[in-house]
Design a protein around this motif. Sequence first.
Motif, short mmCIF file in Angstrom:
data_model
loop_
_atom_site.label_atom_id
_atom_site.label_comp_id
_atom_site.label_asym_id
_atom_site.label_seq_id
_atom_site.Cartn_x
_atom_site.Cartn_y
_atom_site.Cartn_z
N LEU A 193 60.92 -9.40 -54.79
CA LEU A 193 61.44 -8.39 -55.72
C LEU A 193 61.39 -8.88 -57.16
N ARG A 194 61.67 -10.14 -57.34
CA ARG A 194 61.62 -10.71 -58.68
C ARG A 194 60.20 -10.69 -59.23
N GLU A 195 59.23 -10.95 -58.38
CA GLU A 195 57.82 -10.90 -58.79
C GLU A 195 57.41 -9.47 -59.13
N ASP A 196 57.92 -8.49 -58.39
CA ASP A 196 57.62 -7.08 -58.70
C ASP A 196 58.24 -6.66 -60.03
N LEU A 197 59.33 -7.27 -60.40
CA LEU A 197 60.03 -6.93 -61.64
C LEU A 197 59.35 -7.53 -62.87
N ARG A 198 58.63 -8.61 -62.69
CA ARG A 198 58.04 -9.35 -63.82
C ARG A 198 57.16 -8.50 -64.75
N PRO A 199 56.23 -7.66 -64.25
CA PRO A 199 55.40 -6.87 -65.17
C PRO A 199 56.23 -5.91 -66.05
N HIS A 200 57.29 -5.35 -65.48
CA HIS A 200 58.14 -4.44 -66.25
C HIS A 200 58.89 -5.20 -67.34
N THR A 201 59.32 -6.39 -67.02
CA THR A 201 60.04 -7.21 -67.99
C THR A 201 59.11 -7.61 -69.14
N ARG A 202 57.89 -7.99 -68.80
CA ARG A 202 56.93 -8.36 -69.85
C ARG A 202 56.59 -7.17 -70.74
N ALA A 203 56.38 -6.01 -70.13
CA ALA A 203 56.07 -4.81 -70.93
C ALA A 203 57.21 -4.46 -71.88
N LEU B 73 70.96 -9.61 -55.90
CA LEU B 73 70.01 -9.43 -54.79
C LEU B 73 68.56 -9.49 -55.27
N VAL B 74 68.27 -8.79 -56.36
CA VAL B 74 66.89 -8.76 -56.85
C VAL B 74 66.46 -10.12 -57.36
#
Length: 90
Positions: free
Chosen positions: A71-81, A64-65
């Motif tokens: 939602l995928r765009e909201d997840l991107r900063p966390h993934t990069r960090a 779903l995400v």
Amino acid sequence: MPWRISSAEAKATDHAWARTSIARRHDMTTRRRPDPRCPLRPQEPCTLCQPGAHGPHDCATVWLVMGDPELREDLRPHTRAAAEARRAQR
């Protein structure tokens, strides 16, 4: 007859087979399968939080995400960090 071997050759062959068999068994027990990582919680392993899931590849939440662009765009900063933190640890 050419297909017959002597008892000494048979013992040597059996012994060599046993050594390779034991070595293979040892390799199989010492290797670990990699733990799948959760794409939604980048620094944590997959905890199989969804019933019936066997990993991130068939998790309904991940599906779903990753299928929703917002939602995928909201997840991107966390993934990069998380990726930067992993690089800093190395």
